[in-house]
Design a protein around this motif. Structure first.
Motif, mmCIF file in Angstrom:
data_model
loop_
_atom_site.group_PDB
_atom_site.id
_atom_site.type_symbol
_atom_site.label_atom_id
_atom_site.label_comp_id
_atom_site.label_asym_id
_atom_site.label_seq_id
_atom_site.Cartn_x
_atom_site.Cartn_y
_atom_site.Cartn_z
ATOM 1 N N ALA A 73 -7.890 4.074 -20.834
ATOM 2 C CA ALA A 73 -6.639 4.537 -20.241
ATOM 3 C C ALA A 73 -5.950 3.370 -19.539
ATOM 4 N N ASN A 74 -4.702 3.570 -19.174
ATOM 5 C CA ASN A 74 -3.995 2.555 -18.397
ATOM 6 C C ASN A 74 -4.669 2.373 -17.047
ATOM 7 N N GLY A 75 -4.759 1.131 -16.599
ATOM 8 C CA GLY A 75 -5.370 0.822 -15.319
ATOM 9 C C GLY A 75 -4.356 0.265 -14.340
ATOM 10 N N GLY A 76 -4.840 -0.555 -13.416
ATOM 11 C CA GLY A 76 -3.971 -1.173 -12.425
ATOM 12 C C GLY A 76 -4.551 -1.166 -11.031
ATOM 13 N N CYS A 77 -5.483 -0.244 -10.764
ATOM 14 C CA CYS A 77 -6.183 -0.189 -9.484
ATOM 15 C C CYS A 77 -7.441 0.645 -9.695
ATOM 16 N N LEU A 78 -8.253 0.750 -8.674
ATOM 17 C CA LEU A 78 -9.493 1.511 -8.820
ATOM 18 C C LEU A 78 -9.214 2.982 -9.097
ATOM 19 N N PHE A 79 -8.422 3.624 -8.244
ATOM 20 C CA PHE A 79 -8.098 5.038 -8.414
ATOM 21 C C PHE A 79 -6.690 5.324 -7.911
ATOM 22 N N VAL A 80 -5.989 6.178 -8.607
ATOM 23 C CA VAL A 80 -4.886 6.947 -8.021
ATOM 24 C C VAL A 80 -5.381 8.389 -7.980
ATOM 25 N N GLU A 81 -4.668 9.230 -7.252
ATOM 26 C CA GLU A 81 -5.184 10.577 -7.015
ATOM 27 C C GLU A 81 -5.453 11.331 -8.319
ATOM 28 N N GLU A 82 -4.545 11.256 -9.267
ATOM 29 C CA GLU A 82 -4.694 12.030 -10.496
ATOM 30 C C GLU A 82 -5.922 11.616 -11.290
ATOM 31 N N ASP A 83 -6.108 10.292 -11.493
ATOM 32 C CA ASP A 83 -7.259 9.913 -12.322
ATOM 33 C C ASP A 83 -8.575 10.052 -11.564
ATOM 34 N N PHE A 84 -8.540 9.971 -10.217
ATOM 35 C CA PHE A 84 -9.768 10.260 -9.481
ATOM 36 C C PHE A 84 -10.192 11.708 -9.688
ATOM 37 N N LYS A 85 -9.237 12.615 -9.608
ATOM 38 C CA LYS A 85 -9.571 14.027 -9.765
ATOM 39 C C LYS A 85 -10.036 14.348 -11.180
ATOM 40 N N GLN A 86 -9.518 13.640 -12.175
ATOM 41 C CA GLN A 86 -10.015 13.805 -13.539
ATOM 42 C C GLN A 86 -11.479 13.400 -13.620
ATOM 43 N N LEU A 87 -11.784 12.221 -13.055
ATOM 44 C CA LEU A 87 -13.168 11.744 -13.070
ATOM 45 C C LEU A 87 -14.065 12.658 -12.249
ATOM 46 N N GLN A 88 -13.567 13.126 -11.127
ATOM 47 C CA GLN A 88 -14.348 14.019 -10.272
ATOM 48 C C GLN A 88 -14.751 15.290 -11.018
ATOM 49 N N LYS A 89 -13.828 15.866 -11.769
ATOM 50 C CA LYS A 89 -14.142 17.062 -12.543
ATOM 51 C C LYS A 89 -15.224 16.772 -13.576
ATOM 52 N N ALA A 90 -15.129 15.616 -14.217
ATOM 53 C CA ALA A 90 -16.156 15.245 -15.193
ATOM 54 C C ALA A 90 -17.507 15.064 -14.511
ATOM 55 N N MET A 91 -17.531 14.386 -13.362
ATOM 56 C CA MET A 91 -18.790 14.167 -12.652
ATOM 57 C C MET A 91 -19.416 15.493 -12.213
ATOM 58 N N LEU A 92 -18.594 16.406 -11.725
ATOM 59 C CA LEU A 92 -19.108 17.709 -11.312
ATOM 60 C C LEU A 92 -19.663 18.487 -12.503
ATOM 61 N N SER A 93 -19.013 18.361 -13.659
ATOM 62 C CA SER A 93 -19.500 19.034 -14.870
ATOM 63 C C SER A 93 -20.868 18.505 -15.289
ATOM 64 N N SER A 116 0.815 -1.207 0.000
ATOM 65 C CA SER A 116 0.000 0.000 0.000
ATOM 66 C C SER A 116 0.854 1.265 0.000
ATOM 67 N N LYS A 117 0.458 2.222 -0.845
ATOM 68 C CA LYS A 117 1.056 3.555 -0.833
ATOM 69 C C LYS A 117 0.174 4.534 -0.062
ATOM 70 N N VAL A 118 -1.087 4.156 0.124
ATOM 71 C CA VAL A 118 -2.032 5.016 0.839
ATOM 72 C C VAL A 118 -1.828 4.915 2.349
ATOM 73 N N VAL A 119 -1.575 3.695 2.845
ATOM 74 C CA VAL A 119 -1.420 3.471 4.282
ATOM 75 C C VAL A 119 -0.063 2.823 4.542
ATOM 76 N N PRO A 120 0.834 3.504 5.238
ATOM 77 C CA PRO A 120 2.111 2.883 5.597
ATOM 78 C C PRO A 120 1.892 1.601 6.392
ATOM 79 N N GLU A 121 2.781 0.633 6.195
ATOM 80 C CA GLU A 121 2.595 -0.669 6.840
ATOM 81 C C GLU A 121 2.498 -0.534 8.366
ATOM 82 N N ASP A 122 3.238 0.388 8.934
ATOM 83 C CA ASP A 122 3.213 0.572 10.395
ATOM 84 C C ASP A 122 1.860 1.075 10.893
#
Length: 214
Positions: free
Chosen positions: A80-100, A20-26
């Motif tokens: 687009a390239n995938g690999g997981c549900l969201f990383v910050e950049e592509d979430f914010k892209q989708l968020q802008k589209a949803m808000l529009s 995980s990059k979102v939650v440190p193992e500790d």
């Protein structure tokens, strides 16, 4: 017993914590944060079946995954390239589209795969204006939801005119965003890709998608 009680214990000791990059193992294993997150954003089965499932079935073909065509006819697509549900950049892209578009909420529904039969499945509902910090605030629950590299998900809003499929278990992980023609300008504006990325993705696209994507 809540619908998500099994998620809290199962994923607390999950092997994915090492990646995980979102939650440190500790910091992994805070069940209080995990439970609070699920209480806020879990999509109850009754609400899903009475409202969201109908929208999902308008967009996606039931029981399909890549290489099959997963969108009903009438949808245009961006891949687009995938690999997981969201990383910050592509979430914010989708968020802008949803808000529009004017969406207020979006659903995230995990698709069944062979190896997930014994794992608790995710079914979530988030406000469109949620921040990335809040989206990742559920400790190990948000880490597994957002980062698990093989899970596949349907993502869609209330208007039924667009959806995203995270095909993370395909031989080349892909994010496929489908939308009705009247929304093409919005998604094309927010999901621009370098030409070299487009050419690389094109090589991996199933033939049915190549025939539909302009």
């Amino acid at each position: 017993m809540t619908e998500f009680e099994s998620h809290i214990e199962f994923y607390r000791l999950y092997w994915h914590q090492h990646f995980s990059k979102v939650v440190p193992e500790d910091n992994w294993g805070d069940s209080k944060l995990a439970e609070e997150y699920l209480q806020k954003y879990w999509l109850p089965e009754q609400e899903y079946l009475s409202f969201w499932k109908r929208i999902q079935d308008k967009i996606f073909v039931h029981g399909k995954t890549l290489p099959d065509l997963i969108y009903h006819s009438g949808f245009e697509m961006i891949v687009a390239n995938g690999g997981c549900l969201f990383v910050e950049e592509d979430f914010k892209q989708l968020q802008k589209a949803m808000l529009s578009i004017g969406e207020m909420y979006f659903a995230v529904v995990q698709n069944t795969q062979e190896y997930t039969n014994d794992e608790p499945m995710f079914r979530m509902k988030f406000p469109v204006n949620i921040t990335w910090d809040e989206l990742t605030s559920g400790n190990y629950i948000s880490a597994v939801l957002l980062e698990m590299s093989l899970n596949e998900f349907f993502v869609f809003g209330e208007n039924g005119n667009w959806g995203k499929y995270s095909a993370n278990d395909y031989k080349r992980p892909l994010d496929i965003i489908g939308f009705k023609p009247e929304l093409a300008h919005i998604f094309q504006e927010h999901f621009r890709q370098p030409k070299e990325d487009q050419e690389e993705i094109w090589e991996w696209l199933p033939q049915e998608y190549k025939e539909l994507i302009k």
